[in-house]
Design a protein around this motif. Structure first.
Motif, short mmCIF file in Angstrom:
data_model
loop_
_atom_site.label_atom_id
_atom_site.label_comp_id
_atom_site.label_asym_id
_atom_site.label_seq_id
_atom_site.Cartn_x
_atom_site.Cartn_y
_atom_site.Cartn_z
N GLN A 131 0.84 -1.21 0.00
CA GLN A 131 0.00 0.00 0.00
C GLN A 131 0.87 1.25 0.00
O GLN A 131 2.09 1.16 0.19
CB GLN A 131 -0.94 -0.01 1.20
N THR A 132 0.25 2.41 -0.20
CA THR A 132 1.01 3.66 -0.30
C THR A 132 0.33 4.77 0.51
O THR A 132 -0.86 4.70 0.78
CB THR A 132 1.08 4.15 -1.77
N ILE A 133 1.13 5.77 0.86
CA ILE A 133 0.58 7.03 1.38
C ILE A 133 0.39 7.91 0.15
O ILE A 133 1.29 8.02 -0.69
CB ILE A 133 1.53 7.69 2.42
N SER A 134 -0.78 8.51 0.01
CA SER A 134 -1.08 9.32 -1.17
C SER A 134 -0.18 10.55 -1.23
O SER A 134 0.24 11.06 -0.19
CB SER A 134 -2.53 9.78 -1.15
N GLU A 161 -13.97 7.80 6.28
CA GLU A 161 -12.89 7.56 5.31
C GLU A 161 -12.76 6.06 5.09
O GLU A 161 -12.75 5.30 6.05
CB GLU A 161 -11.57 8.11 5.84
N GLY A 212 -10.18 3.31 3.77
CA GLY A 212 -8.76 3.13 3.42
C GLY A 212 -7.87 4.02 4.28
O GLY A 212 -7.34 5.01 3.82
N GLN A 263 -4.15 11.00 5.73
CA GLN A 263 -5.37 11.68 5.28
C GLN A 263 -6.37 11.79 6.43
O GLN A 263 -7.06 12.81 6.57
CB GLN A 263 -5.97 10.90 4.10
N GLU A 287 -10.10 0.42 7.64
CA GLU A 287 -8.98 -0.18 6.91
C GLU A 287 -9.15 -1.70 6.95
O GLU A 287 -9.49 -2.26 7.97
CB GLU A 287 -7.66 0.25 7.58
N ASP A 319 -14.21 -4.20 6.08
CA ASP A 319 -14.27 -4.01 4.63
C ASP A 319 -15.10 -2.75 4.36
O ASP A 319 -16.32 -2.74 4.57
CB ASP A 319 -14.91 -5.24 3.98
N GLY A 320 -14.43 -1.73 3.88
CA GLY A 320 -15.07 -0.42 3.68
C GLY A 320 -16.13 -0.40 2.60
O GLY A 320 -16.89 0.58 2.51
N THR A 323 -10.30 6.31 -0.37
CA THR A 323 -8.92 6.57 -0.81
C THR A 323 -8.30 5.34 -1.48
O THR A 323 -7.10 5.15 -1.45
CB THR A 323 -8.03 7.06 0.37
N LEU A 334 -10.27 -3.25 -2.43
CA LEU A 334 -10.46 -4.70 -2.47
C LEU A 334 -11.61 -5.09 -1.56
O LEU A 334 -12.18 -4.25 -0.86
CB LEU A 334 -9.16 -5.39 -2.01
N1 SAH Z 1 -5.71 7.36 3.14
C1 SAH Z 1 -4.37 6.88 2.89
C2 SAH Z 1 -4.28 6.13 1.58
C3 SAH Z 1 -3.94 4.72 1.82
S1 SAH Z 1 -3.86 3.71 0.37
C4 SAH Z 1 -3.37 8.01 2.96
O1 SAH Z 1 -3.55 8.91 3.73
O2 SAH Z 1 -2.34 7.99 2.31
C5 SAH Z 1 -5.45 2.95 0.37
C6 SAH Z 1 -5.77 2.05 1.54
O3 SAH Z 1 -7.07 1.49 1.28
C7 SAH Z 1 -4.84 0.85 1.75
O4 SAH Z 1 -4.31 0.89 3.03
C8 SAH Z 1 -5.75 -0.35 1.54
O5 SAH Z 1 -5.44 -1.47 2.36
C9 SAH Z 1 -7.11 0.22 1.87
N2 SAH Z 1 -8.26 -0.52 1.33
C10 SAH Z 1 -8.40 -1.08 0.11
N3 SAH Z 1 -9.61 -1.67 -0.01
C11 SAH Z 1 -10.26 -1.47 1.18
C12 SAH Z 1 -11.53 -1.85 1.70
N4 SAH Z 1 -12.42 -2.54 0.99
N5 SAH Z 1 -11.85 -1.46 2.96
C13 SAH Z 1 -10.98 -0.76 3.72
N6 SAH Z 1 -9.76 -0.38 3.29
C14 SAH Z 1 -9.40 -0.73 2.04
#
Ligand code: SAH
Length: 224
Positions: free
Chosen positions: A71-74, A98, A100, A106, A121, A148-149, A165, A220
């Protein structure tokens, strides 16, 4: 202007100092970010504590960086832009969801501009990191949850703002159903080519506006 106690490790030195944060904000302004409340929040939050120490000198560059687990930080511009879109000039965003959390950067920005932030998350160890980062900043109006978001948080709905995100193939109905009237959602949508989509829940419609192209890790299903 120094916003953090210069003697605190949160304040940073050299490439992680307040001066570096000031320069990041000046760059965001040049890149077209206009919402001063968003710029103030990003000026105040030490982005370097959200990345591994070895990467901290790059924390204020306009790039996304790895945070582990694929994963990444935006990048700062995207964080600023999505926050600006979500706010839509509202004085406070009330309750925000939020999807993710990632490392929680963020989330910390949203916490400065909302009454309450709930962040979801799916990867448990990332969530634990985010929780520790947010605790270090003494953020009090944030709750993070392992889930699961795609399903949002129905028990806590409705939300005045929803920010996704991670890149979705479509806008989940569950999230639309959890928007308050007058609420806004920003979500990257698309399979090959993603674009930010703004959804506004007006009294008699969900108005969708397609905005700029973006690149996010995928949204995902399930948890791990
Ligand atoms: N908001 C973060 C971005 C993280 S990247 C920032 O400040 O940089 C996106 C994140 O979304 C990842 O950590 C990934 O694991 C999460 N993610 C992907 N699908 C998800 C889902 N269905 N539910 C919750 N989180 C999810």
């Amino acid at each position: 202007m120094s916003l953090l106690n210069p003697n605190s490790p949160l304040a940073g030195i050299g490439m992680t100092s307040q001066r570096t944060r000031d320069r990041m904000v000046q760059r965001l302004r040049k890149q077209g970010i206009k919402d001063e409340a968003v710029l103030d929040a990003m000026n105040a939050i030490p982005r370097h504590i959200f990345v591994d120490e070895a990467l901290s000198i790059r924390a204020y560059e306009d790039v996304s960086l790895p945070i582990g687990y694929g994963q990444t930080i935006s990048q700062p511009y995207i964080v600023a832009r999505m926050t600006e879109i979500l706010r839509g000039e509202r004085p406070s965003m009330g309750r925000v969801l939020e999807i993710g959390t990632g490392c929680g950067y963020q989330t910390a920005v949203l916490s400065k501009l909302s009454q309450e932030v709930y962040s979801v998350e799916r990867i448990s160890p990332l969530l634990m990191k985010a929780r520790a980062n947010l605790r270090e900043l003494r953020t009090r109006n944030v709750k993070v949850k392992h889930a699961d978001g795609n399903y949002g948080l129905p028990d806590l709905a409705p939300f005045d703002g929803i920010m996704v995100t991670a890149g979705a193939s479509h806008i989940p109905d569950e999230l639309l159903n959890q928007m308050a009237v007058g609420g806004r959602m920003v979500i990257p949508v698309g399979a090959q080519e993603q674009a930010l989509v703004l959804v506004e829940h007006l009294p008699d419609e969900y108005r969708q506006t397609r905005l700029e192209a973006v690149k996010f890790v995928p949204l995902l299903g399930g948890t791990s």
